[in-house]
Design an enzyme around this catalytic site. Structure first.
Site, PDB file in Angstrom:
ATOM      1  N   GLU A  46     -39.039  80.043   8.876  1.00 14.58           N
ATOM      2  CA  GLU A  46     -39.972  79.002   8.389  1.00 14.58           C
ATOM      3  C   GLU A  46     -41.207  79.682   7.787  1.00 14.58           C
ATOM      4  O   GLU A  46     -41.655  80.714   8.307  1.00 14.58           O
ATOM      5  CB  GLU A  46     -40.390  78.170   9.613  1.00 14.58           C
ATOM      6  N   ASN A 109     -43.590  71.066   4.625  1.00  6.25           N
ATOM      7  CA  ASN A 109     -43.087  72.308   5.203  1.00  6.25           C
ATOM      8  C   ASN A 109     -41.595  72.317   4.850  1.00  6.25           C
ATOM      9  O   ASN A 109     -40.812  71.587   5.446  1.00  6.25           O
ATOM     10  CB  ASN A 109     -43.315  72.278   6.722  1.00  6.25           C
ATOM     11  N   LYS A 126     -39.301  69.414   6.305  1.00  7.38           N
ATOM     12  CA  LYS A 126     -39.319  69.300   7.772  1.00  7.38           C
ATOM     13  C   LYS A 126     -39.655  67.873   8.214  1.00  7.38           C
ATOM     14  O   LYS A 126     -40.669  67.303   7.794  1.00  7.38           O
ATOM     15  CB  LYS A 126     -40.340  70.291   8.336  1.00  7.38           C
ATOM     16  N   GLU A 145     -49.901  71.240  12.097  1.00  4.10           N
ATOM     17  CA  GLU A 145     -48.873  70.802  11.125  1.00  4.10           C
ATOM     18  C   GLU A 145     -49.032  69.324  10.760  1.00  4.10           C
ATOM     19  O   GLU A 145     -48.776  68.932   9.632  1.00  4.10           O
ATOM     20  CB  GLU A 145     -47.475  71.056  11.692  1.00  4.10           C
ATOM     21  N   CYS A 170     -37.653  74.727  12.428  1.00  6.38           N
ATOM     22  CA  CYS A 170     -38.365  74.954  13.698  1.00  6.38           C
ATOM     23  C   CYS A 170     -38.266  73.803  14.688  1.00  6.38           C
ATOM     24  O   CYS A 170     -37.263  73.650  15.345  1.00  6.38           O
ATOM     25  CB  CYS A 170     -39.818  75.331  13.439  1.00  6.38           C
ATOM     26  N   ASN A 195     -41.152  79.371  13.640  1.00 10.46           N
ATOM     27  CA  ASN A 195     -42.326  80.124  14.132  1.00 10.46           C
ATOM     28  C   ASN A 195     -42.681  79.475  15.460  1.00 10.46           C
ATOM     29  O   ASN A 195     -43.232  78.366  15.474  1.00 10.46           O
ATOM     30  CB  ASN A 195     -43.542  79.921  13.212  1.00 10.46           C
TER      31      ASN A 195
HETATM   32  N1  CDV Z   1     -43.428  75.689  13.968  1.00 13.03           N
HETATM   33  C1  CDV Z   1     -43.027  74.869  14.961  1.00 13.03           C
HETATM   34  O1  CDV Z   1     -42.478  73.798  14.704  1.00 13.03           O
HETATM   35  N2  CDV Z   1     -43.292  75.268  16.230  1.00 13.03           N
HETATM   36  C2  CDV Z   1     -43.013  74.464  17.396  1.00 13.03           C
HETATM   37  C3  CDV Z   1     -43.975  74.773  18.508  1.00 13.03           C
HETATM   38  C4  CDV Z   1     -45.343  74.262  18.191  1.00 13.03           C
HETATM   39  C5  CDV Z   1     -43.550  74.165  19.811  1.00 13.03           C
HETATM   40  C6  CDV Z   1     -41.585  74.663  17.888  1.00 13.03           C
HETATM   41  O2  CDV Z   1     -40.935  73.662  18.174  1.00 13.03           O
HETATM   42  O3  CDV Z   1     -41.154  75.805  18.068  1.00 13.03           O
END
Ligand code: CDV
Length: 318
Positions: A46, A109, A126, A145, A170, A195
């Site tokens: 990501e 994103n 996303k 975010e 993510c 991330n």
């Molecule tokens: N970049 C993300 O979406 N990170 C989230 C963290 C904040 C929990 C994740 O689900 O990994």
């Protein structure tokens, strides 16, 4: 058998002042390694072109916009597309997308899937944006975010690399709906960049479980939908924040078949037979035979225990 040779293209940290050109050089190095090992596809994390900027509350909009791409490919990313075409390898890339639609500015994103000819074959925005929209100074670091991005609104699949490919980003990987919506379209490989900080400020009691939860959700998503899942981290200590690694490739059986062992730039490889999805899709998880959608109506009618999908309180419409 329908083989796709896949590389996880895990990145170590990207510093706030690193340039796109530096990031693209690292991505290109991983791409060359992947291709020299016979890969058809490399999956990057990501927001793979910049540091994970939602960790800061930034008031200057032009500084925020500096983390977004206005075109894809753009002047600095064109080199990655050229290399992909030259080597004959596809890629998944996460990035901040700034787009103008009907004269209105939008920020997402996003991720793209690029085929071996260097053409973009799919884009994903996303859906599940974690974190918060306002500055919360009590946190060790921010996760803004919800401030910097709009949510996307669909999980699609696309025919590419000889199979049905899907994308997520993510936090999406923690939600069973992500995999199921793509599973209902017959997805055979789900590509996911992430991330993930080790420390979760609202729930520090989860910190020791962050790698376990990473594998748990992706293995469940793979098995319950009879699909390959490829999860790829931007890992290591980025601007003082420790992010998990744990990049891996998961078979439709739910088994991890390849994994990174460091928290830096690293590839891990697997020869993925898309036909391994078939026995799961035809038996235990033959949705056409076994699903009972009438029993699942709440999934789309409600947002949660208290709210309907449109945000009104449960029971208020009766
Ligand atoms: N970049 C993300 O979406 N990170 C989230 C963290 C904040 C929990 C994740 O689900 O990994």
């Amino acid at each position: 058998m329908r083989f796709v040779n896949v590389a996880v293209g895990q990145l170590g940290p990207i510093a706030r002042n690193d340039t796109r050109t530096q990031a693209v050089a690292r991505l290109s190095g991983l791409m060359r390694q992947a291709r020299s090992n016979g890969c058809d596809l490399i999956v990057y994390p990501e927001l793979a072109l910049t540091t994970f900027f939602p960790r800061w509350y930034i008031e200057d909009q032009s500084e925020i916009d500096g983390f977004f791409e206005r075109e894809m490919p753009g002047p600095e990313t064109q080199a990655l597309f050229d290399l992909a075409r030259e080597l004959g390898i596809g890629f998944y890339l996460g990035y901040g997308e700034l787009s103008i639609e009907d004269g209105v500015l939008h920020r997402y994103n996003s991720s793209i899937l690029v085929d071996k000819s260097g053409a973009i074959v799919a884009k994903y925005r996303k859906v599940h944006l974690p974190g918060h929209a306002e500055h919360e100074p009590w946190r060790e670091f921010q996760h803004l975010e919800k401030r910097y991005f709009e949510p996307g609104n669909r999980f699609g699949v696309v025919e590419a690399f000889g199979g049905l490919m899907g994308m997520a980003i993510c936090n999406d990987r923690r939600w069973s709906e992500t995999y199921r919506v793509m599973g209902l379209q017959g997805v055979e490989m789900v590509l996911i960049g992430y991330n993930t900080p080790v420390h979760n400020p609202p729930a520090p009691e989860h910190d020791d479980l962050s790698l376990f939860h990473n594998e748990l959700v992706m293995q469940a998503g793979a098995y319950q939908n009879g699909t390959w899942v490829v999860g790829v981290a931007k890992a290591g200590i980025e601007e003082g924040v420790d992010q998990i690694g744990g990049s891996c490739i998961i078979a439709p059986s739910g088994e991890v078949v390849a994994a990174c062992t460091t928290k830096g730039d690293e590839i891990a490889l697997a020869r993925c037979d898309l036909d391994l999805c078939n026995s799961y899709k035809r038996t235990t998880f033959n949705f056409d035979i076994h699903r009972q959608p009438r029993a699942y109506r709440m999934i789309v009618e409600r947002k949660g225990k208290n709210l309907m999908a449109d945000g009104t309180p449960v029971g208020s419409g009766e």
